[in-house]
Design a protein around this motif. Structure first.
Motif, PDB file in Angstrom:
ATOM      1  N   LEU A  30       0.868  -1.167   0.000  1.00 12.38           N
ATOM      2  CA  LEU A  30       0.000   0.000   0.000  1.00 12.38           C
ATOM      3  C   LEU A  30       0.907   1.220   0.000  1.00 12.38           C
ATOM      4  CD1 LEU A  30      -2.672  -1.050   2.657  1.00 12.38           C
ATOM      5  CD2 LEU A  30      -2.749  -1.356   0.177  1.00 12.38           C
ATOM      6  N   ILE A  31       0.811   2.057  -1.046  1.00 10.95           N
ATOM      7  CA  ILE A  31       1.737   3.169  -1.233  1.00 10.95           C
ATOM      8  C   ILE A  31       0.955   4.474  -1.313  1.00 10.95           C
ATOM      9  CG2 ILE A  31       3.517   4.147  -2.733  1.00 10.95           C
ATOM     10  CD1 ILE A  31       4.070   1.301  -3.730  1.00 10.95           C
ATOM     11  N   THR A  32       1.348   5.441  -0.510  1.00 13.50           N
ATOM     12  CA  THR A  32       0.748   6.766  -0.554  1.00 13.50           C
ATOM     13  C   THR A  32       1.623   7.675  -1.410  1.00 13.50           C
ATOM     14  OG1 THR A  32      -0.192   6.482   1.653  1.00 13.50           O
ATOM     15  CG2 THR A  32      -0.025   8.734   0.818  1.00 13.50           C
ATOM     16  N   TYR A  33       1.000   8.349  -2.382  1.00 12.56           N
ATOM     17  CA  TYR A  33       1.747   9.218  -3.291  1.00 12.56           C
ATOM     18  C   TYR A  33       0.980  10.505  -3.522  1.00 12.56           C
ATOM     19  CZ  TYR A  33      -1.542   7.869  -6.981  1.00 12.56           C
ATOM     20  OH  TYR A  33      -2.679   7.679  -7.725  1.00 12.56           O
ATOM     21  N   GLU A  34       1.698  11.521  -3.988  1.00  9.85           N
ATOM     22  CA  GLU A  34       1.071  12.813  -4.265  1.00  9.85           C
ATOM     23  C   GLU A  34       0.596  12.847  -5.715  1.00  9.85           C
ATOM     24  OE1 GLU A  34       1.935  17.622  -3.817  1.00  9.85           O
ATOM     25  OE2 GLU A  34       3.574  16.163  -3.613  1.00  9.85           O
ATOM     26  N   SER A  35      -0.651  13.252  -5.901  1.00 10.23           N
ATOM     27  CA  SER A  35      -1.215  13.330  -7.248  1.00 10.23           C
ATOM     28  C   SER A  35      -0.919  14.696  -7.872  1.00 10.23           C
ATOM     29  CB  SER A  35      -2.726  13.086  -7.210  1.00 10.23           C
ATOM     30  OG  SER A  35      -3.367  14.135  -6.505  1.00 10.23           O
ATOM     31  N   GLU A  73       6.021  -3.007 -13.929  1.00  8.64           N
ATOM     32  CA  GLU A  73       6.669  -1.993 -14.755  1.00  8.64           C
ATOM     33  C   GLU A  73       7.767  -1.268 -13.969  1.00  8.64           C
ATOM     34  OE1 GLU A  73       6.009  -1.602 -17.935  1.00  8.64           O
ATOM     35  OE2 GLU A  73       4.501  -3.189 -17.866  1.00  8.64           O
ATOM     36  N   GLY A  74       8.861  -1.979 -13.717  1.00  7.40           N
ATOM     37  CA  GLY A  74      10.003  -1.339 -13.067  1.00  7.40           C
ATOM     38  C   GLY A  74       9.982  -1.338 -11.559  1.00  7.40           C
ATOM     39  N   HIS A  75       9.234  -2.255 -10.938  1.00 10.94           N
ATOM     40  CA  HIS A  75       9.190  -2.356  -9.486  1.00 10.94           C
ATOM     41  C   HIS A  75      10.134  -3.467  -9.017  1.00 10.94           C
ATOM     42  CE1 HIS A  75       5.658   0.050 -10.152  1.00 10.94           C
ATOM     43  NE2 HIS A  75       5.045  -0.941 -10.773  1.00 10.94           N
ATOM     44  N   SER A  76      10.672  -3.337  -7.795  1.00  5.61           N
ATOM     45  CA  SER A  76      11.557  -4.368  -7.258  1.00  5.61           C
ATOM     46  C   SER A  76      11.504  -4.375  -5.739  1.00  5.61           C
ATOM     47  CB  SER A  76      13.003  -4.154  -7.735  1.00  5.61           C
ATOM     48  OG  SER A  76      13.525  -2.931  -7.237  1.00  5.61           O
ATOM     49  N   TRP A  77      11.893  -5.508  -5.186  1.00  7.00           N
ATOM     50  CA  TRP A  77      11.924  -5.703  -3.727  1.00  7.00           C
ATOM     51  C   TRP A  77      13.105  -6.613  -3.404  1.00  7.00           C
ATOM     52  CZ3 TRP A  77      11.924  -9.972  -0.582  1.00  7.00           C
ATOM     53  CH2 TRP A  77      11.619  -9.787   0.771  1.00  7.00           C
ATOM     54  N   ASN A  98       7.927   2.311  -9.236  1.00  8.73           N
ATOM     55  CA  ASN A  98       8.093   3.202 -10.376  1.00  8.73           C
ATOM     56  C   ASN A  98       6.774   3.918 -10.661  1.00  8.73           C
ATOM     57  OD1 ASN A  98       8.895   4.498 -12.679  1.00  8.73           O
ATOM     58  ND2 ASN A  98       8.986   2.656 -13.950  1.00  8.73           N
ATOM     59  N   THR A  99       6.740   5.212 -10.406  1.00 11.53           N
ATOM     60  CA  THR A  99       5.493   5.959 -10.608  1.00 11.53           C
ATOM     61  C   THR A  99       5.195   6.202 -12.080  1.00 11.53           C
ATOM     62  OG1 THR A  99       6.673   8.051 -10.315  1.00 11.53           O
ATOM     63  CG2 THR A  99       5.645   7.091  -8.367  1.00 11.53           C
ATOM     64  N   ASN A 100       6.078   5.783 -12.983  1.00 11.05           N
ATOM     65  CA  ASN A 100       5.765   5.811 -14.414  1.00 11.05           C
ATOM     66  C   ASN A 100       4.770   4.718 -14.800  1.00 11.05           C
ATOM     67  OD1 ASN A 100       7.360   8.020 -15.224  1.00 11.05           O
ATOM     68  ND2 ASN A 100       9.200   6.756 -15.239  1.00 11.05           N
ATOM     69  N   ASP A 101       4.526   3.778 -13.873  1.00 12.98           N
ATOM     70  CA  ASP A 101       3.528   2.731 -14.105  1.00 12.98           C
ATOM     71  C   ASP A 101       2.146   3.358 -13.914  1.00 12.98           C
ATOM     72  OD1 ASP A 101       1.894   0.536 -14.180  1.00 12.98           O
ATOM     73  OD2 ASP A 101       3.011  -0.640 -12.707  1.00 12.98           O
ATOM     74  N   THR A 102       1.540   3.795 -15.005  1.00  9.75           N
ATOM     75  CA  THR A 102       0.277   4.537 -14.921  1.00  9.75           C
ATOM     76  C   THR A 102      -0.897   3.666 -14.497  1.00  9.75           C
ATOM     77  OG1 THR A 102      -0.059   4.177 -17.293  1.00  9.75           O
ATOM     78  CG2 THR A 102       1.016   6.239 -16.618  1.00  9.75           C
ATOM     79  N   ALA A 103      -0.765   2.333 -14.610  1.00  8.03           N
ATOM     80  CA  ALA A 103      -1.842   1.463 -14.150  1.00  8.03           C
ATOM     81  C   ALA A 103      -1.961   1.513 -12.630  1.00  8.03           C
ATOM     82  CB  ALA A 103      -1.603   0.031 -14.623  1.00  8.03           C
ATOM     83  N   LYS A 109       2.344  12.926  -9.319  1.00 12.70           N
ATOM     84  CA  LYS A 109       3.051  14.180  -9.613  1.00 12.70           C
ATOM     85  C   LYS A 109       4.530  13.920  -9.862  1.00 12.70           C
ATOM     86  CE  LYS A 109       3.880  18.793  -7.697  1.00 12.70           C
ATOM     87  NZ  LYS A 109       3.576  19.712  -6.559  1.00 12.70           N
ATOM     88  N   ARG A 110       5.124  13.047  -9.041  1.00 11.14           N
ATOM     89  CA  ARG A 110       6.531  12.697  -9.197  1.00 11.14           C
ATOM     90  C   ARG A 110       6.641  11.482 -10.095  1.00 11.14           C
ATOM     91  NH1 ARG A 110      10.669  10.983  -4.259  1.00 11.14           N
ATOM     92  NH2 ARG A 110      12.431  10.354  -5.559  1.00 11.14           N
ATOM     93  N   LYS A 111       7.468  11.574 -11.136  1.00  8.09           N
ATOM     94  CA  LYS A 111       7.619  10.483 -12.077  1.00  8.09           C
ATOM     95  C   LYS A 111       8.982   9.811 -11.912  1.00  8.09           C
ATOM     96  CE  LYS A 111       3.667  11.060 -14.172  1.00  8.09           C
ATOM     97  NZ  LYS A 111       2.592  10.046 -14.069  1.00  8.09           N
TER      98      LYS A 111
END
Length: 273
Positions: A30-35, A73-77, A98-103, A109-111
């Motif tokens: 669960l990730i909180t991000y700024e739109s 799309e560019g995520h890792s753990w 990766n916030t470039n993953d638009t799905a 806001k941050r890419k």
């Protein structure tokens, strides 16, 4: 909503093609991000069926083992696992999303990739013992909540065979049976004894100093907090920690409807509001 999550199985072999590290688990983030409009949103990031584990290594007496997973799309753990003469233990967990993953982040806001580092809170496990946790448990850091379940892990596997001996997580352990209230039928008269002196109560910890913390949006202050903070950490013995305002740094961000204040005391203690 329902989100599909897949199990990950990692079976790392050594030079002789014997299993040296085995892990099978499920997890979700669960990730909180700024739109784009300044609001803060929480999204769910799940493992995909095409997850890989490139870069995972066995480890040895001088090098930590590493479980590394790449997905979506560019995520890792990944997690580093260190070894002593008798135990192994998770060290640091690294999550990159990766916030470039638009799905997953349709209006971030941050890419680009964002990396979060956190300490694994689990305790040490005896060598030649597999760690098992069927019930869910969470690890939180900054703006990420990790949810794990159906976990089976053994690092530094001996003789290429995963152990049958298990160490269960606290979530899997049975709770203590409730105390039966006394009744006429089960009360017996105890012999008269001399009462032992009451134990000396622990010395109280002083109240924490009050700190003044603030955030700015441009030239204007958008968040003010005047507060004294004390953490009560549940361990074998209670641990009280006072947050020192003189060594604590405030960070965070203000949105239109949500503000986040992060305090770092310089001693690996992070507190988020």
């Amino acid at each position: 909503g329902f989100f599909q999550s897949y199990a990950v199985e990692v079976d790392i072999k050594d030079a002789s093609n014997a299993t040296c590290l085995y892990a099978n688990w499920m997890m979700r983030f669960l990730i909180t991000y700024e739109s784009n409009n300044g609001d803060y949103k929480t999204t769910t990031l799940n493992l995909s069926s095409s997850a890989t584990h490139n870069g995972s290594v066995c480890g040895n007496d001088t090098q930590a083992a590493l479980v590394a997973v790449q997905f979506g799309e560019g995520h890792s753990w990944s997690i580093n696992i260190t070894k002593t003469n008798e135990t192994y233990q998770g060290d640091f967990i690294t999550v990159t999303y990766n916030t470039n993953d638009t799905a997953v982040f349709p209006d971030a806001k941050r890419k680009g990739p964002v990396t979060v580092l956190m300490k694994d809170p689990a305790g040490p496990v005896q060598l030649n013992t597999v760690f098992v946790c069927h019930n869910s448990f969470i690890i939180e850091a900054e703006n990420i909540t990790q949810i794990f379940w159906n976990v089976t892990v053994q690092a530094f596997v001996q003789n290429g065979t995963v152990s049958k001996k298990e160490t269960r997580c606290p979530a899997d352990r049975p709770t203590s049976a409730p105390t039966v209230p006394p009744t006429i039928a089960n009360v017996t008269t105890a012999p008269t004894t001399t009462a032992s002196p009451a134990p000396t109560p622990p010395k109280p910890v002083e109240n924490p100093d009050t700190g003044n913390y603030s955030l700015k949006s441009g030239n204007k202050t958008c968040f003010l907090a005047t507060v004294g903070l004390q953490l009560n950490v549940s361990q074998d013995k209670p641990l009280l920690i006072n947050i020192n305002p003189k060594t604590t740094v405030a960070d965070g961000a203000c949105g239109n409807t949500t503000a986040t204040l992060k305090l770092n005391d310089g001693n690996s203690t992070l507190i988020g509001f």
